[in-house]
Design a protein around this motif. Structure first.
Motif, PDB file in Angstrom:
ATOM      1  N   PHE A 167      -3.119  14.344 -12.166  1.00 41.93           N
ATOM      2  CA  PHE A 167      -4.117  13.606 -12.939  1.00 41.93           C
ATOM      3  C   PHE A 167      -5.501  14.187 -12.701  1.00 41.93           C
ATOM      4  N   VAL A 181      -2.136  -3.120   2.839  1.00 40.23           N
ATOM      5  CA  VAL A 181      -1.723  -4.524   2.841  1.00 40.23           C
ATOM      6  C   VAL A 181      -2.640  -5.358   3.717  1.00 40.23           C
ATOM      7  N   PHE A 221     -13.264  -4.036  -0.747  1.00 42.18           N
ATOM      8  CA  PHE A 221     -13.969  -4.578  -1.904  1.00 42.18           C
ATOM      9  C   PHE A 221     -13.268  -5.836  -2.415  1.00 42.18           C
ATOM     10  N   GLN A 222     -11.969  -5.763  -2.572  1.00 46.07           N
ATOM     11  CA  GLN A 222     -11.218  -6.912  -3.084  1.00 46.07           C
ATOM     12  C   GLN A 222     -11.345  -8.105  -2.139  1.00 46.07           C
ATOM     13  N   THR A 233       3.819   1.154  -3.095  1.00 42.57           N
ATOM     14  CA  THR A 233       2.737   0.727  -3.989  1.00 42.57           C
ATOM     15  C   THR A 233       1.433   1.457  -3.695  1.00 42.57           C
ATOM     16  N   ASN A 280       1.486   0.290   2.387  1.00 45.28           N
ATOM     17  CA  ASN A 280       2.755   0.274   1.668  1.00 45.28           C
ATOM     18  C   ASN A 280       2.890   1.612   0.938  1.00 45.28           C
ATOM     19  N   ASP A 303       1.650  11.781  -8.584  1.00 41.53           N
ATOM     20  CA  ASP A 303       1.000  12.400  -9.733  1.00 41.53           C
ATOM     21  C   ASP A 303      -0.527  12.344  -9.650  1.00 41.53           C
ATOM     22  N   ASP A 304      -1.071  11.987  -8.500  1.00 44.20           N
ATOM     23  CA  ASP A 304      -2.533  11.933  -8.361  1.00 44.20           C
ATOM     24  C   ASP A 304      -3.146  13.316  -8.563  1.00 44.20           C
ATOM     25  N   SER A 326      -5.932  17.578 -14.322  1.00 47.02           N
ATOM     26  CA  SER A 326      -6.063  17.529 -15.774  1.00 47.02           C
ATOM     27  C   SER A 326      -7.473  17.171 -16.194  1.00 47.02           C
ATOM     28  N   ASN A 327      -8.237  16.609 -15.257  1.00 50.59           N
ATOM     29  CA  ASN A 327      -9.631  16.282 -15.552  1.00 50.59           C
ATOM     30  C   ASN A 327     -10.571  17.212 -14.829  1.00 50.59           C
ATOM     31  N   ARG A 379      -0.332   8.902  -4.583  1.00 52.73           N
ATOM     32  CA  ARG A 379       0.812   8.923  -5.494  1.00 52.73           C
ATOM     33  C   ARG A 379       1.190  10.360  -5.803  1.00 52.73           C
ATOM     34  N   ASP A 399       8.897  -0.197   8.566  1.00 52.22           N
ATOM     35  CA  ASP A 399      10.211  -0.120   7.949  1.00 52.22           C
ATOM     36  C   ASP A 399      10.167   1.090   7.021  1.00 52.22           C
ATOM     37  N   HIS A 436       6.744   0.707   4.859  1.00 51.66           N
ATOM     38  CA  HIS A 436       5.422   0.380   5.391  1.00 51.66           C
ATOM     39  C   HIS A 436       5.084   1.240   6.594  1.00 51.66           C
ATOM     40  N   GLU A 446      -0.698   0.857  -1.431  1.00 51.40           N
ATOM     41  CA  GLU A 446      -1.778  -0.111  -1.197  1.00 51.40           C
ATOM     42  C   GLU A 446      -1.903  -0.412   0.288  1.00 51.40           C
ATOM     43  N   VAL A 501      -2.075  -1.602   7.660  1.00 50.71           N
ATOM     44  CA  VAL A 501      -0.685  -1.576   7.206  1.00 50.71           C
ATOM     45  C   VAL A 501      -0.697  -1.051   5.777  1.00 50.71           C
TER      46      VAL A 501
END
Lengths: 523, 93
Positions: A238, A382, A290-291, A378, A375, A234-235, A241-242, A232, A345, A348, A380, A373
């Protein structure tokens, strides 16, 4: 259905009085190429001493490079015409001007792209036909034993300077440049770069990053995002900042990792700041796995057992060596890196993860590989497949032409033959499948072509398998160098009367030849 | 019975004079196709909009395959599908 004459005059008359079936008007028009075939070859044409690359798909330009690979020379094809009104035109020879190169091509300009220690990559060229922009690349020499510093992957060579040049082909003006320093991008046959509409994806093998750029109408190359270390926008903010918390925990982890994995300290995925976070794309991959394992079991106890066995037990291996046959059958570990990318596209990406050796070699068929694949919106993953997965092969078999994404402006690219849109190509594929001794090897061989290289197919109607039959071992729509043979390459009509329409004679004696179209009245 | 074409001008006046309309009611000169009567309503839904899909159907199929794999294994309370949490910038104190 009624008998349709193959005579061109009859076809033109038929076109006047009847309309084709809905959705087949282009296919109907392409059948005229059965009558418009090359029938004359001019030999011993004195050509300039250039390395001719290719015609642009719209036929507007012929791209060539100087022999020293430092200059770009662009020609405009003139398409010399000749007509004969006699009874026996075949006995008439062409006029003398047909034997001159400049009768067919007009040089537009010669532009110097490479400086003294750079060379133009003659295997790389991408064309944006909406704006008639051309993308070329120059590079310095490869350094094969470059140290893996600054987050670079061990084993990937380094090139001091890779420059992408965006030119307006109409006048040769260089519109923009993009430089990659101490990096490695696989430029052979456009493998490491993919152009879709105005989006350009460049794969940095050395730093495991996919750079997405946009080509604006003004000719500027605008950096959109980089996928790899961060996903992303803003990764990085982020994490920065840490930074204090990270650096203190890093000191503890680096101390442990120094003791246990000295050689792997500079492995890929670690940010330059020296913390132990995995790269963003790798984190996405691990999360996806994992998911998948989590969702497979409903019972909490079984779920934890499964995770312990298939995920946590191998976690350190996954951090160092990324694997995955499938999320259900994790059996082997290999060192895999982000290798090749294509757009599916505008949102993706199809990403290939392979081994280090497979990433930099031309022939990666024998190296295990995985396809994901991704995205971009998002961030992610896919789906994720091994290159021998049946699910992926089914998609490849059904939707092969959808893997070859084409620009919305290039309608002619929608009619390239593939086994998904052409019965003859499908029969050929099934014939190969039936002859294959090992189903898994067959699937792997077929999927080795994924992701497809950008602009690697010719839209020529002579390669349309519903019009002509030819030996695809000798010639095909794929832009690949093939070994020249002494046998002529025959193009035989698919439809009645199944006759030989024309042949191309390759070989060293015929390299200075120009094939000329002749409209022949067939009965 | 004279044919309806009998009074029209022709090369040979005797042409069409031999044609007699068929009197057999089971052999009709007019072929009336049978009409299919549906047993259900075939009207489209009132809010149906037909338009060309601009996107590549390949990602759509990939998503369909993923959903098919997830659905049988999905547990209402246990499935890990975390919502995207927005990162908050930590301000050092």
């Amino acid at each position: 259905m009624y008998y349709r004459s193959s005579n061109i005059a009859a076809r033109i008359f038929d076109r006047q009085i009847s309309t084709p079936a809905p959705g087949t008007s282009v296919h109907h028009a392409r059948r005229f190429y059965e009558n418009l075939v090359p029938s004359y070859t001019v030999y011993e044409v004195e050509c300039p001493d250039h390395s001719f690359r290719k015609f642009t798909d719209d036929g507007q330009y012929l791209i060539s490079f100087s022999r020293n690979h430092q200059e770009l020379i662009v020609y405009r094809p003139r398409w010399l015409s000749f007509s004969c009104n006699d009874d026996d035109c075949d006995k008439h020879d062409l006029p003398s001007k047909a034997r001159r190169f400049d009768s067919f091509f007009t040089q537009l300009y010669c532009v110097s792209l490479a400086s003294c220690n750079e060379l133009i990559c003659k295997d790389f060229f991408l064309y944006m036909d909406s704006n008639q922009f051309g993308l070329f690349a120059t590079s310095t020499a490869q350094i094969h034993d470059a140290p893996a510093v600054g987050g670079a992957v061990q084993g990937v060579p380094s090139i001091e300077k890779i420059t992408f040049h965006l030119l307006r082909l109409e006048d040769g003006e260089i519109l923009d440049r993009k430089v990659f320093s101490n990096d490695f991008v696989n430029l052979t046959h456009n493998m490491g770069v993919f152009l879709y509409d105005d989006l350009l994806a460049i794969v940095s093998l050395r730093y495991q990053t996919i750079h997405i750029l946009q080509i604006r109408d003004s000719g500027n190359l605008v950096h959109v995002r980089a996928i790899g270390e961060f996903c992303r926008e803003d990764d990085e903010l982020f994490l920065n900042s840490n930074a204090q918390d990270i650096s203190s925990s890093d000191k503890n982890k680096q101390h442990q990792s120094t003791e246990n994995h000295v050689e792997n300290q500079m492995h890929q995925g670690q940010p330059h700041m020296g913390n132990s976070f995995l790269s963003g794309i790798k984190q996405r991959l691990l999360s996806f796995i994992f998911q998948g394992l989590w969702n497979e079991e409903s019972d909490d106890t079984l779920r934890m057992q499964r995770l312990r066995m298939k995920f946590y037990f191998h976690f350190q291996d996954y951090v160092d060596l990324i694997i995955w046959k499938t999320m259900r059958n994790v059996t082997s570990c290999i060192y895999s890196i982000l290798g090749q990318v294509q757009f599916l596209d505008r949102h993706h990406l199809l990403i290939k993860f392979g081994s280090v050796d497979g990433g930099v070699s031309r022939n990666a068929d024998h190296h295990p590989a995985f396809v994901a694949v991704y995205n971009m919106d998002t961030t992610e993953i896919v789906s994720f497949y091994q290159n021998s997965a049946d699910e992926l092969y089914l998609l490849f078999e059904k939707f092969c032409d959808h893997f070859h994404v084409t620009s919305r402006n290039s309608m002619y690219m929608n009619f390239v033959s593939s086994h998904s849109n052409n019965i003859h190509a499908l029969e050929q594929l099934r014939s190969i499948k039936d002859k294959a001794s090992n189903s898994s090897q067959f699937v792997k061989k077929m999927l080795a072509s994924l992701p497809f290289s950008c602009q690697s197919l010719s839209p020529s109607p002579y390669f349309d398998q519903s019009l002509f039959r030819f030996d695809d071992k000798l010639i095909s729509a794929t832009d690949r160098h093939r070994q020249s043979t002494d046998h002529p390459i025959k193009f035989i009509l698919r439809n009645y009367p199944h006759s030989l329409k024309f042949k191309i004679k390759p070989g060293a004696h015929y390299f200075q030849a120009v094939c000329i179209l002749n409209i022949k009245m067939t009965r | 019975m004279d044919s309806i074409l009998g009074n029209l001008p022709s090369f040979n006046p005797q042409n069409f004079s031999q044609i007699k309309p068929c009197s057999d009611p089971y052999i009709s000169t007019r072929m009336t196709p049978s009409t299919y009567v549906p047993t259900h309503c075939t009207l489209p839904p009132p809010d149906q909009v037909i338009k060309t899909e601009l996107g590549n159907i390949l990602p759509r199929h990939i998503y369909c395959n993923v959903l098919e794999q997830v659905k049988p294994n999905e547990v209402a309370a246990g499935s890990v599908l975390p919502e995207h949490e927005f990162k908050q910038l930590q301000v050092s104190t």
